[in-house]
Enzyme design. Structure first.
Site, PDB file in Angstrom:
ATOM      1  N   ASN A  89       2.053  -5.116  -3.257  1.00  0.00           N
ATOM      2  CA  ASN A  89       0.646  -5.415  -2.959  1.00  0.00           C
ATOM      3  C   ASN A  89      -0.117  -4.141  -2.594  1.00  0.00           C
ATOM      4  O   ASN A  89       0.368  -3.318  -1.809  1.00  0.00           O
ATOM      5  CB  ASN A  89       0.627  -6.381  -1.751  1.00  0.00           C
ATOM      6  CG  ASN A  89      -0.752  -6.926  -1.432  1.00  0.00           C
ATOM      7  OD1 ASN A  89      -1.424  -7.470  -2.314  1.00  0.00           O
ATOM      8  ND2 ASN A  89      -1.182  -6.781  -0.184  1.00  0.00           N
TER       9      ASN A  89
ATOM     10  N   GLU B  66       0.795  -1.243   0.000  1.00  0.00           N
ATOM     11  CA  GLU B  66       0.000   0.000   0.000  1.00  0.00           C
ATOM     12  C   GLU B  66       0.824   1.288   0.000  1.00  0.00           C
ATOM     13  O   GLU B  66       0.579   2.192   0.793  1.00  0.00           O
ATOM     14  CB  GLU B  66      -0.978  -0.025   1.180  1.00  0.00           C
ATOM     15  CG  GLU B  66      -1.912  -1.222   1.113  1.00  0.00           C
ATOM     16  CD  GLU B  66      -2.860  -1.328   2.287  1.00  0.00           C
ATOM     17  OE1 GLU B  66      -2.873  -0.436   3.146  1.00  0.00           O
ATOM     18  OE2 GLU B  66      -3.619  -2.326   2.343  1.00  0.00           O
TER      19      GLU B  66
ATOM     20  N   HIS C  66     -10.597  -6.077  -2.287  1.00  0.00           N
ATOM     21  CA  HIS C  66     -11.666  -5.830  -1.297  1.00  0.00           C
ATOM     22  C   HIS C  66     -12.799  -5.102  -2.020  1.00  0.00           C
ATOM     23  O   HIS C  66     -12.837  -3.874  -2.055  1.00  0.00           O
ATOM     24  CB  HIS C  66     -11.130  -4.985  -0.133  1.00  0.00           C
ATOM     25  CG  HIS C  66     -10.085  -5.686   0.662  1.00  0.00           C
ATOM     26  ND1 HIS C  66     -10.355  -6.833   1.378  1.00  0.00           N
ATOM     27  CD2 HIS C  66      -8.763  -5.430   0.844  1.00  0.00           C
ATOM     28  CE1 HIS C  66      -9.240  -7.242   1.973  1.00  0.00           C
ATOM     29  NE2 HIS C  66      -8.262  -6.420   1.664  1.00  0.00           N
TER      30      HIS C  66
ATOM     31  N   GLU D 259      -6.283 -10.596  -1.472  1.00  0.00           N
ATOM     32  CA  GLU D 259      -7.132 -10.389  -0.286  1.00  0.00           C
ATOM     33  C   GLU D 259      -8.607 -10.326  -0.673  1.00  0.00           C
ATOM     34  O   GLU D 259      -9.362  -9.470  -0.206  1.00  0.00           O
ATOM     35  CB  GLU D 259      -6.722  -9.083   0.426  1.00  0.00           C
ATOM     36  CG  GLU D 259      -5.244  -9.011   0.762  1.00  0.00           C
ATOM     37  CD  GLU D 259      -4.853  -7.750   1.530  1.00  0.00           C
ATOM     38  OE1 GLU D 259      -5.736  -7.029   2.028  1.00  0.00           O
ATOM     39  OE2 GLU D 259      -3.634  -7.494   1.627  1.00  0.00           O
TER      40      GLU D 259
ATOM     41  N   ASP E 191     -12.380 -10.335  -1.019  1.00  0.00           N
ATOM     42  CA  ASP E 191     -13.665 -10.484  -0.323  1.00  0.00           C
ATOM     43  C   ASP E 191     -14.635  -9.509  -0.968  1.00  0.00           C
ATOM     44  O   ASP E 191     -14.268  -8.395  -1.302  1.00  0.00           O
ATOM     45  CB  ASP E 191     -13.564 -10.314   1.205  1.00  0.00           C
ATOM     46  CG  ASP E 191     -12.915  -9.019   1.667  1.00  0.00           C
ATOM     47  OD1 ASP E 191     -12.642  -8.135   0.842  1.00  0.00           O
ATOM     48  OD2 ASP E 191     -12.690  -8.893   2.887  1.00  0.00           O
TER      49      ASP E 191
HETATM   50  O1  9MR Z   1      -7.668  -8.106   8.193  1.00  0.00           O
HETATM   51  C1  9MR Z   1      -6.766  -7.284   8.882  1.00  0.00           C
HETATM   52  C2  9MR Z   1      -7.398  -6.780  10.168  1.00  0.00           C
HETATM   53  O2  9MR Z   1      -7.597  -7.853  11.058  1.00  0.00           O
HETATM   54  C3  9MR Z   1      -6.537  -5.714  10.800  1.00  0.00           C
HETATM   55  O3  9MR Z   1      -7.212  -5.163  11.904  1.00  0.00           O
HETATM   56  C4  9MR Z   1      -6.219  -4.641   9.775  1.00  0.00           C
HETATM   57  C5  9MR Z   1      -5.337  -3.575  10.378  1.00  0.00           C
HETATM   58  O4  9MR Z   1      -4.897  -2.666   9.442  1.00  0.00           O
HETATM   59  O5  9MR Z   1      -5.573  -5.224   8.666  1.00  0.00           O
HETATM   60  C6  9MR Z   1      -6.388  -6.121   7.987  1.00  0.00           C
HETATM   61  O6  9MR Z   1      -5.754  -6.600   6.834  1.00  0.00           O
HETATM   62  C7  9MR Z   1      -5.430  -5.632   5.851  1.00  0.00           C
HETATM   63  C8  9MR Z   1      -4.225  -6.133   5.097  1.00  0.00           C
HETATM   64  O7  9MR Z   1      -3.179  -6.401   5.983  1.00  0.00           O
HETATM   65  C9  9MR Z   1      -3.771  -5.134   4.053  1.00  0.00           C
HETATM   66  N1  9MR Z   1      -4.852  -4.774   3.184  1.00  0.00           N
HETATM   67  C10 9MR Z   1      -6.094  -4.352   3.818  1.00  0.00           C
HETATM   68  C11 9MR Z   1      -6.533  -5.422   4.809  1.00  0.00           C
HETATM   69  C12 9MR Z   1      -7.885  -5.055   5.391  1.00  0.00           C
HETATM   70  O8  9MR Z   1      -7.800  -3.880   6.145  1.00  0.00           O
END
Ligand code: 9MR
Length: 370
Positions: free
Chosen positions: A220, A176, A255, A283, A285
């Site tokens: 990513n 990111e 997402h 990722e 969903d």
């Molecule tokens: O799914 C993850 C969640 O449990 C955490 O609280 C969150 C914190 O930033 O991160 C989520 O995973 C993220 C991933 O690492 C990077 N892309 C976005 C995902 C969803 O926020």
């Protein structure tokens, strides 16, 4: 035997018979497999791409049966992030991440590592100088400050990737970094960017490649399939690749919500493939607030179209990971975005991707005989 006793034993025998019948029937269904078996996603997709799931220290146990049956790859949802592995400087804790890696190992699954360098979920100490001052907030950042942060970044990558060499086949090295603001290429609020400038990306990938030359290295990000962010991402990647920075693939997070443009995703896949990069959907969903039968059917149809697209590009898409398994455990609890419902039963969306040439109802009827 007195009549009274005969009556009681008679009743008991009858009761036992009824119980045995109930249990017997139950057993024969579950053990003799008379209940129709739902198909395994990893078997269905074995000719196309790895089919993965993000798991955490809890779901790796609570969702074990579904994980083992359906997925050929695992990603740690939080446990391999800098705050998961090195909360205090120099004190690496691998226990929880190891549980996920060991589970994958025991089932012959691959592991995607997520993630080495990110502006979020990274402990504060990475960005403080020896006096405890936040370096990224200083008016003047000295060469010594930069050197310190660079060393920490490289040290983190070195320790983590060395530890997981041979166990993690692909890494989201940088996560990111692209800005959501169209005026900039890189996210301006990242402490990595503020301190090291755009070079932080190059430093990270070069170090990662040096530590584990066999690992596949990914950039990513989210929304990089969308027009507003895609071309700036391509510009960044092209610049890196032209400099010989070892980036092997791009991770499109995915997402999404039902109704988001699918042609836009196809365009992006083509453009990233033109750079010579491998593509992982990292990722996935796909949310819907509407969980009426019609709402779930729309979600299923959308999932079907998305997987049909992934299959069409399976020469460049080598892995598709769902960001969770069931709607019981997801970072989007109001969006019901996954393939299994809160009871961990397959949703219409599951049936839709079993065979993308047919409707979810047809697939379900075919397998369950209903
Ligand atoms: O799914 C993850 C969640 O449990 C955490 O609280 C969150 C914190 O930033 O991160 C989520 O995973 C993220 C991933 O690492 C990077 N892309 C976005 C995902 C969803 O926020």
């Amino acid at each position: 035997m007195p009549r009274k006793w005969r009556k009681i034993t008679g009743c008991a025998a009858l009761l036992l018979l009824v119980l045995a019948l109930i249990l017997g029937v139950g057993c024969s269904y579950s053990t003799a497999g008379e209940l129709p078996e739902i198909p395994s996603l990893k078997e269905i997709y074995s000719d196309y791409f790895e089919i993965g799931a993000a798991v955490n220290g809890t779901t790796v146990t609570t969702h074990k049966a579904l994980i083992d049956k359906h997925f050929s790859s695992l990603t740690a949802e939080n446990e391999m992030k800098p705050e998961g592995l090195q909360r205090q400087e120099g004190r690496f804790l691998f226990q929880v991440a190891d549980r996920i890696v060991n589970h994958a190992d025991s089932q012959g699954m691959k592991v995607r590592g997520h993630t080495l360098v990110w502006h979020a979920q990274t402990p504060d100490w990475f960005f403080r100088d020896k006096d405890g001052k936040r370096i990224d907030q200083k008016a003047v950042i000295t060469e010594a400050d930069r050197q310190l942060v660079r060393e920490r970044l490289e040290q983190h990558i070195e320790t983590v990737m060395k530890y997981y060499t041979g166990k993690v086949y692909a890494w989201d090295v940088v996560n990111e970094a692209i800005s959501d603001d169209g005026r900039y290429i890189l996210r301006q609020d990242s402490p990595w960017f503020k301190i090291l400038g755009e070079e932080f990306i190059e430093i990270a990938f070069r170090k990662a490649h040096e530590v584990d030359p066999d690992a596949l290295l990914f950039y990513n990000d989210y929304n990089i399939e969308r027009a507003y962010k895609r071309d700036r991402t391509i510009e960044m990647l092209k610049k890196m690749l032209d400099k010989g920075v070892p980036i092997h693939g791009v991770g499109i997070q995915g997402h999404w919500s039902v109704g988001d443009s699918i042609p836009e995703v196809e365009q992006a896949i083509k453009k990233y493939a033109e750079l010579g990069l491998e593509i992982h959907i990292t990722e996935l969903d796909i949310g819907t607030r509407d969980i009426s039968p019609a709402g779930l059917a729309r979600q299923a149809e959308y999932y079907r179209q998305v997987f049909a697209l992934f299959k069409k590009y399976s020469d460049v898409i080598t892995s598709v990971t769902l960001w969770g398994i069931s709607d019981r455990a997801t970072w989007r609890p109001n969006d019901n975005p996954l393939l299994f419902d809160k009871q961990m039963e397959p949703k219409p969306a599951f049936w839709a991707i079993v065979n993308t040439d047919k409707s979810w109802e047809e697939n379900r009827a075919f397998y369950l005989g209903e």
